[in-house]
Design an enzyme around this catalytic site. Structure first.
Site: not given
Length: 438
Positions: A234, A239, A408
């Protein structure tokens, strides 16, 4: 179980409970020229996916949060139900949510982790249960290894929403770690957003950065032992690795800050450490934010040009698949979401990769909801029948991606793969238990 097997209901081997061995979502004619690329196999090193539909990693904030519990950060029955159901419904690859390589790298105290050492830990056992069930349904499974950096120690989003906020930092009483939120640079000026939404990070020492590299490698080793098919690093959404890439959040003066080479050093070292620990035939994925959407806000920021530059060195890092997202590293980002806002980014990067004579695969993610649109993304328009038959693993030369990732939409429509197959006129296999309904 033996009598059931004799009657043709064969169980999945290696499980302590009965379930038929399923493989839903695979085209019954995978090499036919009539089969759209979306439902053709995709080979990445020695991993073959039955279709090009992936479940993007989605944080569920549903793990034990008590730091004194041996089950802290471990995947639970909820994750088996959530991810296992999507595997049952025919996806080619399930990617487990962002899983932290260090305890202070979780986004929230309720996030998953894989920092406990040993195959007897609850984190390992929870992961293996999910892996085994997903495999029993014929899907492949990946894990996204992550560290949240300065965006760590926050509450689950619905807790913040109930307080009337978009984000709310997690106090120690809620299992948070306010004094151990870290980043490439520290101080009040490095808080993601002011107020009580996030904590001010402290700057990681050079030795601590090197420990992060080791932590990624250790988590990758455990993931392989649990049966994971591939690993995604990631490096997106603001992040820790993303924070190091950006000159906006990385103000370091050591070997991890300053130039493009230095800002990408942590990512390159993490990739090298993971590549060295996983099997040679196992693919390695990377997710990046292709741009921070900070045009006009800063003189220098991570943008498409730097993403393209990074993409062209991925083969040297042993990275096989680039998952292209965007944003998430600064509160002043200006994003105007539309149907193709991230797909266009993926398409441009893929074009640059191909023009450089490289074969790194590219995934598109973001607002992908319709089957025909998803199919066109990987199909392209110039893939002739002969090439389609002879090179079943290759998308059209003007395709925008080699695979699509949905998140989603799967929460809204768990059977999206079956729906897509019907829409595109593709005959696919279905799980034995669901055969009467599909």
């Amino acid at each position: 179980m033996g009598s059931l097997g004799n009657n043709g209901v064969l169980p999945r081997e290696g499980l302590p409970y009965f379930t038929p061995a399923n493989n839903g979502g695979a085209s019954t004619s995978p090499t036919s020229p009539e089969t759209p690329t979306l439902f053709r196999p995709l080979q990445i090193r020695q991993l073959t996916l039955k279709n090009r539909i992936m479940v993007a990693p989605m944080c569920m904030y549903s793990c034990e949060s008590d730091p004194s519990s041996p089950s802290v950060g471990a995947l639970t029955d909820y994750h088996i139900a959530h991810l296992g159901h999507l595997a049952l419904k025919g996806v080619g690859l399930v990617i487990i949510e962002a899983t932290s390589v260090q305890a202070n790298g979780r986004i929230s105290p309720h996030d998953s982790g894989l920092w406990q050492q040993g195959t007897e830990s609850e984190q390992f056992k929870g992961l293996k249960r999910v892996v085994d069930f997903v495999h029993s349904q014929g899907a492949k499974i990946a894990i996204q290894l992550a560290h949240a950096g300065r965006k760590a120690s926050t509450m689950p989003p619905w807790v913040a929403a109930e307080a009337g906020k978009r984000s709310l930092r997690a106090e120690e009483a809620a299992g948070g770690w306010p004094h151990d939120v870290v980043g490439p640079s520290g101080g009040e000026e490095q808080i993601w957003a002011p107020g009580d939404a996030f904590w001010a990070p402290r700057e990681l020492s050079t030795a601590e950065v090197e420990d992060v590299v080791k932590a990624f490698a250790q988590s990758a080793e455990l993931a392989v032992k649990a049966g994971i098919d591939t690993i995604e690093i990631h490096g997106a959404h603001g992040y820790l690795l993303s924070q190091f890439l950006s000159p906006v959040t990385n103000k370091r003066t050591d070997k991890y800050g300053g130039s493009f080479e230095n800002r990408t050093r942590l990512l390159r070292e993490v990739a090298a450490a993971i590549r060295a620990i996983i099997p040679a035939d196992m693919p390695l994925f990377l997710r990046i934010s292709a741009t921070e959407w900070l045009d006009g806000k800063f003189e220098g920021f991570w943008d498409m040009e730097e993403s393209i530059k990074l993409a062209k060195i991925l083969p040297d890092l042993g990275i096989d698949f680039l998952d292209v997202s965007s944003g998430g590293n600064h509160k002043n980002q200006t994003i105007e979401p539309h149907t193709n806002y991230q797909i266009d980014l993926a398409g441009r990067i893929r074009k640059e990769i191909r023009q450089a004579g490289q074969k790194t695969l590219v995934g598109a993610v973001g607002l992908i909801t319709e089957a025909k649109a998803a199919s066109q993304l990987v199909q392209g328009s110039d893939l002739d029948v002969e090439a389609h038959t002879a090179e079943s693993m290759v998308a059209g030369s003007n395709a925008q991606a080699d695979a699509v990732l949905l998140a989603r939409q799967f929460l809204r429509q768990a059977d999206w793969v079956y729906h897509a197959a019907r829409t595109l006129g593709v005959k696919i296999t279905v799980p034995k238990q669901l055969g009467r309904a599909v």
